[in-house]
Design an enzyme around this catalytic site. Sequence first.
Site, PDB file in Angstrom:
ATOM      1  N   TYR A 108     -11.866  -2.482  82.128  1.00  0.00           N
ATOM      2  CA  TYR A 108     -10.868  -2.269  81.110  1.00  0.00           C
ATOM      3  C   TYR A 108     -11.260  -3.175  79.838  1.00  0.00           C
ATOM      4  CZ  TYR A 108      -6.168  -2.587  78.918  1.00  0.00           C
ATOM      5  OH  TYR A 108      -4.968  -2.535  77.938  1.00  0.00           O
ATOM      6  N   ASP A 149     -11.543   2.471  80.817  1.00  0.00           N
ATOM      7  CA  ASP A 149     -10.969   2.475  79.423  1.00  0.00           C
ATOM      8  C   ASP A 149     -11.694   1.629  78.676  1.00  0.00           C
ATOM      9  OD1 ASP A 149      -9.457   2.316  77.007  1.00  0.00           O
ATOM     10  OD2 ASP A 149      -7.560   1.748  78.195  1.00  0.00           O
ATOM     11  N   ASN A 151     -11.769   1.468  75.219  1.00  0.00           N
ATOM     12  CA  ASN A 151     -11.088   1.018  73.999  1.00  0.00           C
ATOM     13  C   ASN A 151     -12.155   1.220  72.915  1.00  0.00           C
ATOM     14  OD1 ASN A 151      -8.142   0.560  73.997  1.00  0.00           O
ATOM     15  ND2 ASN A 151      -8.705  -1.203  75.438  1.00  0.00           N
TER      16      ASN A 151
END
Length: 259
Positions: A108, A149, A151
Amino acid sequence: MKVATFNINGIKARINALPDWLDEAGADVVLLQEIKSVDEAFPREIFEDRGYTVETHGQKGFNGVAILSKLPLEDVTRGLPGDESDDQARWIEATVIGDTAIRVCGLYLPNGNPVPGPKYDYKLAWMERMQTRATALLALEEPFLMAGDYNVIPQDEDAKRPEVWQEDALALPQTRAAFRRLLNLGFTEAFRAQTHGPGHYSFWDYQAGAWNRDDGIRIDHFLLSPQCADLLEDCQIDRDVRAREKPSDHVPVWVKLRA
């Protein structure tokens, strides 16, 4: 072997939706992000009853990653190497023992907003640490993947309205350059190896009717080592999950491997 990644945006909020999706998806391994739970409070029994081994790296209230696996796991490690002072729960690794053993890294990656500022500095430093870890794993010349993820909006085609993201940490030139440096180590970006062109997203904001307008971005990615890329059969986004009751703002992405 079917491996999925899913930012669930809180295990408590997705306590019904996540098991329902698991029952339908038939994933052998699932990498979760933003479980927003300490390890002791994670409802592992729900998943163990479905045949999954559960490994978590949790944090109270935010962050947190996990691995669910129907296949045996070995050598589970938690935390991204390179900064002993970093206490954010954003990285978990394990070796999945299937027909072919595959190292999976669930991540993450920090959001980085607002920019400029310490949060963006942390994001870029975290990406440098991830590159160092990836380099070490590549040197082993064994199948492994890094998924979660990120980002990161890799290119303009990965956003419905790229112009609104130009000053955002997810799409700044420095962010994209750091992502490209990862790719250039020799990784295959699984989704783009299978599907090309705009219109493919994995995240829609809850606000301003983004889902109804399909105003999305693609920020959930699988990077495969050369040995893992040789096993790739397919990679898809489970877009329909976003239309269900109490959805996450992300949807699952999965790969099918000959392993």
